[in-house]
Design a protein around this motif. Structure first.
Motif, PDB file in Angstrom:
ATOM      1  N   THR A  53      -7.863  -4.060   3.030  1.00  0.00           N
ATOM      2  CA  THR A  53      -6.667  -3.293   3.431  1.00  0.00           C
ATOM      3  C   THR A  53      -6.282  -3.629   4.874  1.00  0.00           C
ATOM      4  OG1 THR A  53      -8.029  -1.324   3.889  1.00  0.00           O
ATOM      5  CG2 THR A  53      -6.964  -1.432   1.739  1.00  0.00           C
ATOM      6  N   HIS A  54      -7.243  -4.123   5.665  1.00  0.00           N
ATOM      7  CA  HIS A  54      -6.937  -4.659   7.002  1.00  0.00           C
ATOM      8  C   HIS A  54      -5.950  -5.831   6.897  1.00  0.00           C
ATOM      9  CE1 HIS A  54      -7.552  -6.618  10.899  1.00  0.00           C
ATOM     10  NE2 HIS A  54      -7.957  -7.696  10.266  1.00  0.00           N
ATOM     11  N   ILE A  55      -6.165  -6.701   5.910  1.00  0.00           N
ATOM     12  CA  ILE A  55      -5.255  -7.838   5.712  1.00  0.00           C
ATOM     13  C   ILE A  55      -3.880  -7.337   5.271  1.00  0.00           C
ATOM     14  CG2 ILE A  55      -4.892 -10.015   4.479  1.00  0.00           C
ATOM     15  CD1 ILE A  55      -7.373 -10.010   6.348  1.00  0.00           C
ATOM     16  N   LEU A  56      -3.859  -6.371   4.355  1.00  0.00           N
ATOM     17  CA  LEU A  56      -2.571  -5.830   3.902  1.00  0.00           C
ATOM     18  C   LEU A  56      -1.807  -5.199   5.066  1.00  0.00           C
ATOM     19  CD1 LEU A  56      -3.340  -4.239   0.412  1.00  0.00           C
ATOM     20  CD2 LEU A  56      -2.586  -6.551   0.968  1.00  0.00           C
ATOM     21  N   ARG A  57      -2.534  -4.533   5.955  1.00  0.00           N
ATOM     22  CA  ARG A  57      -1.865  -3.949   7.131  1.00  0.00           C
ATOM     23  C   ARG A  57      -1.232  -5.054   7.983  1.00  0.00           C
ATOM     24  NH1 ARG A  57      -5.219  -0.314  11.330  1.00  0.00           N
ATOM     25  NH2 ARG A  57      -6.213  -2.346  11.714  1.00  0.00           N
ATOM     26  N   ASN A  58      -1.953  -6.152   8.171  1.00  0.00           N
ATOM     27  CA  ASN A  58      -1.422  -7.257   8.965  1.00  0.00           C
ATOM     28  C   ASN A  58      -0.238  -7.960   8.297  1.00  0.00           C
ATOM     29  OD1 ASN A  58      -2.953  -7.913  11.605  1.00  0.00           O
ATOM     30  ND2 ASN A  58      -4.567  -7.343  10.173  1.00  0.00           N
ATOM     31  N   LEU A  59      -0.158  -7.837   6.973  1.00  0.00           N
ATOM     32  CA  LEU A  59       0.975  -8.424   6.239  1.00  0.00           C
ATOM     33  C   LEU A  59       2.077  -7.396   5.985  1.00  0.00           C
ATOM     34  CD1 LEU A  59      -1.017 -10.563   3.606  1.00  0.00           C
ATOM     35  CD2 LEU A  59       0.142 -11.396   5.675  1.00  0.00           C
ATOM     36  N   ASP A  60       1.941  -6.207   6.616  1.00  0.00           N
ATOM     37  CA  ASP A  60       2.922  -5.117   6.477  1.00  0.00           C
ATOM     38  C   ASP A  60       3.067  -4.636   5.027  1.00  0.00           C
ATOM     39  OD1 ASP A  60       3.457  -5.075   9.206  1.00  0.00           O
ATOM     40  OD2 ASP A  60       5.045  -6.576   9.041  1.00  0.00           O
ATOM     41  N   LEU A  61       1.961  -4.644   4.301  1.00  0.00           N
ATOM     42  CA  LEU A  61       1.995  -4.219   2.896  1.00  0.00           C
ATOM     43  C   LEU A  61       1.142  -2.986   2.623  1.00  0.00           C
ATOM     44  CD1 LEU A  61       1.678  -7.667   1.058  1.00  0.00           C
ATOM     45  CD2 LEU A  61       3.751  -6.323   1.397  1.00  0.00           C
ATOM     46  N   LEU A  62       0.490  -2.460   3.654  1.00  0.00           N
ATOM     47  CA  LEU A  62      -0.478  -1.387   3.409  1.00  0.00           C
ATOM     48  C   LEU A  62       0.184  -0.129   2.856  1.00  0.00           C
ATOM     49  CD1 LEU A  62      -3.332  -0.322   3.446  1.00  0.00           C
ATOM     50  CD2 LEU A  62      -3.074   0.192   5.884  1.00  0.00           C
ATOM     51  N   GLU A  63       1.281   0.286   3.448  1.00  0.00           N
ATOM     52  CA  GLU A  63       1.942   1.511   2.971  1.00  0.00           C
ATOM     53  C   GLU A  63       2.386   1.364   1.521  1.00  0.00           C
ATOM     54  OE1 GLU A  63       1.963   4.424   4.484  1.00  0.00           O
ATOM     55  OE2 GLU A  63       0.797   3.404   6.047  1.00  0.00           O
ATOM     56  N   ASP A  64       2.894   0.189   1.170  1.00  0.00           N
ATOM     57  CA  ASP A  64       3.319  -0.061  -0.216  1.00  0.00           C
ATOM     58  C   ASP A  64       2.122  -0.012  -1.163  1.00  0.00           C
ATOM     59  OD1 ASP A  64       5.931  -0.399   0.588  1.00  0.00           O
ATOM     60  OD2 ASP A  64       5.775  -2.573   0.773  1.00  0.00           O
ATOM     61  N   ALA A  65       0.991  -0.568  -0.717  1.00  0.00           N
ATOM     62  CA  ALA A  65      -0.216  -0.568  -1.558  1.00  0.00           C
ATOM     63  C   ALA A  65      -0.728   0.853  -1.766  1.00  0.00           C
ATOM     64  CB  ALA A  65      -1.296  -1.448  -0.933  1.00  0.00           C
ATOM     65  N   ILE A  66      -0.687   1.656  -0.721  1.00  0.00           N
ATOM     66  CA  ILE A  66      -1.099   3.062  -0.841  1.00  0.00           C
ATOM     67  C   ILE A  66      -0.198   3.785  -1.834  1.00  0.00           C
ATOM     68  CG2 ILE A  66      -1.209   5.280   0.395  1.00  0.00           C
ATOM     69  CD1 ILE A  66      -2.092   3.628   2.890  1.00  0.00           C
ATOM     70  N   HIS A  67       1.086   3.468  -1.786  1.00  0.00           N
ATOM     71  CA  HIS A  67       2.078   4.122  -2.654  1.00  0.00           C
ATOM     72  C   HIS A  67       1.820   3.825  -4.138  1.00  0.00           C
ATOM     73  CE1 HIS A  67       5.863   5.870  -3.887  1.00  0.00           C
ATOM     74  NE2 HIS A  67       6.188   4.743  -4.497  1.00  0.00           N
ATOM     75  N   VAL A  68       1.453   2.569  -4.464  1.00  0.00           N
ATOM     76  CA  VAL A  68       1.254   2.209  -5.885  1.00  0.00           C
ATOM     77  C   VAL A  68      -0.208   2.293  -6.310  1.00  0.00           C
ATOM     78  CG1 VAL A  68       3.299   0.743  -6.001  1.00  0.00           C
ATOM     79  CG2 VAL A  68       1.092  -0.295  -5.406  1.00  0.00           C
ATOM     80  N   GLY A  69      -1.117   2.529  -5.343  1.00  0.00           N
ATOM     81  CA  GLY A  69      -2.545   2.594  -5.660  1.00  0.00           C
ATOM     82  C   GLY A  69      -3.069   4.017  -5.605  1.00  0.00           C
ATOM     83  N   TYR A  70      -4.388   4.121  -5.455  1.00  0.00           N
ATOM     84  CA  TYR A  70      -5.060   5.420  -5.452  1.00  0.00           C
ATOM     85  C   TYR A  70      -6.158   5.367  -4.398  1.00  0.00           C
ATOM     86  CZ  TYR A  70      -7.698   9.454  -7.244  1.00  0.00           C
ATOM     87  OH  TYR A  70      -8.366  10.649  -7.370  1.00  0.00           O
ATOM     88  N   LEU A  71      -6.216   6.364  -3.525  1.00  0.00           N
ATOM     89  CA  LEU A  71      -7.189   6.352  -2.444  1.00  0.00           C
ATOM     90  C   LEU A  71      -8.586   6.692  -2.962  1.00  0.00           C
ATOM     91  CD1 LEU A  71      -5.193   7.978   0.510  1.00  0.00           C
ATOM     92  CD2 LEU A  71      -5.519   5.563  -0.027  1.00  0.00           C
TER      93      LEU A  71
END
Length: 378
Positions: A53-71
């Motif tokens: 998720t560190h990589i997703l944050r650097n690619l500006d995708l973390l919020e989108d991943a949280i939205h479609v995923g599950y914590l």
């Protein structure tokens, strides 16, 4: 030397798509050649640990991943009957752990670079031309670039072209993966729950959109044919006397939503780069899924290779730097994943008792080892 500009990527899965996005954001020109007719990841879930998720944050995708995923908050290991062995809190990092469907992650990665994808192109061979690399495809297409990255999976054709034909190693396990809307009554929200038995294991976790993803593994000879009765009936028999949630999940899953795969890896070896060609993800370092790090390390690879190509004018130097940064970590994870797989092979009742007792006693050590793996930031 000139700056690497056009980067040919072979394979458009999670690793290839992440690499295209990272390179595009680094100001380079990736083009992805993918053999399938359409971009789609089959029905399986993955856990994106904090290192991913560190990589997703650097690619500006973390919020989108949280939205479609599950914590995800905890990873719990249990005996076959459901007695807790180890419970690892995984929500103590500055970044979340996310359960996500592979197709959802793939969509997030490639949607911003889909114009960089060329579909229905099967890689055939490569050719060095002074400082350029030329890739040839079975369609007759031939393309030239400054560098080439093989992200074409376990049986990578780029790897074979670089290093010769070396079959991966079958590790005496097959796995089944299922997807269902059914949530068992005993499910603890936020948990990955895994159950360990005699030469078998079963785990499940929540994904986004209220879907439950489960996975099973069992010892099996190479290329064991599927049971004539189908995957579902076979699994119902294999896991009938396990903790109640396990047979419930199998029963609630449609046959069409159960996939099966034999499990392979490779012994970690170098080099995986030659001149202006390198490998990434499963093409470079395939691993067993026991540590849940296959897709996560491919995301790390994508980020690091893009950083190296941005920083180094010469792709040969960039790929040497990338490999030297990535080899020690991926070697460690491939070996840890294999050791964890061997723990799952145990069949003797005494060995099982010792394993379960050991896991209970070593809970803190296991938890710390787990956390150090996820604390890494590429």
């Amino acid at each position: 030397m000139q700056t690497a500009k056009k980067i040919i990527i072979i394979g458009g899965g999670i690793g290839g798509a992440a690499t295209a996005l990272a390179l595009h954001r680094a100001g380079l020109e990736p083009v992805v050649y993918e053999r399938t007719k359409e971009l789609q990841e089959v029905g399986a879930g993955i856990a994106l640990w904090a290192n991913a998720t560190h990589i997703l944050r650097n690619l500006d995708l973390l919020e989108d991943a949280i939205h479609v995923g599950y914590l995800t908050t905890n990873y719990q290991f249990n005996s076959q009957s459901g007695k807790e062995l180890v419970n690892i809190a995984v929500d103590g990092f500055e970044l979340p752990v996310i359960g996500i469907h592979r197709a959802e992650l793939h969509q997030l990665l490639w949607r911003n670079v889909q114009e960089k994808f060329v579909l229905e192109q099967t890689f055939k061979r490569l050719e060095q031309q002074e400082e350029k690399i030329r890739a040839h495809f079975s369609s007759g297409l031939s393309v030239e670039g400054d560098a080439l990255i093989g992200a074409d999976g376990l049986r990578s054709r780029v790897r074979a072209a670089l290093l010769g034909e070396q079959p991966p190693i079958y590790r005496n396990f097959k796995t089944w993966r299922g997807l269902t809307d059914y949530i068992p009554g005993g499910y603890r929200p936020g948990y990955i729950q895994e159950f360990l038995g005699r030469g078998k294991s079963f785990g499940f976790m929540m994904l986004g959109k209220e879907r439950m993803y489960w996975y099973a593994a069992a010892r099996a000879p190479l290329a064991q044919p599927d049971a004539p009765s189908g995957h579902k009936k076979e699994l119902e028999t294999m896991f009938q006397d396990w903790f109640a949630s396990v047979p419930e999940l199998i029963l609630a899953t449609d046959e069409a939503n159960i996939l099966t795969t034999d499990l392979y890896d490779r012994a970690p070896t170098q080099p995986w780069s030659k001149q202006n060609v390198t490998l990434l993800g499963d093409a470079a370092h395939p691993m067993l899924p026991t540590m849940g790090q296959g897709a996560c390390t491919a995301l790390e690879d994508a980020f690091v290779v893009a950083k190296c190509l941005r920083e180094q004018a010469d792709p040969i130097t960039a790929f040497q730097q990338y490999e030297s940064q990535r080899f020690p970590r991926t070697k460690l994870i491939v070996e840890q994943s294999l050791r964890a797989g061997k723990m799952g092979e145990l069949d003797n009742p005494l060995s099982l008792l010792l394993r379960n007792t050991f896991m209970k006693l070593m809970g803190v050590t296991i938890s710390n080892s787990f956390k150090s793996l996820h604390a890494y930031r590429a």
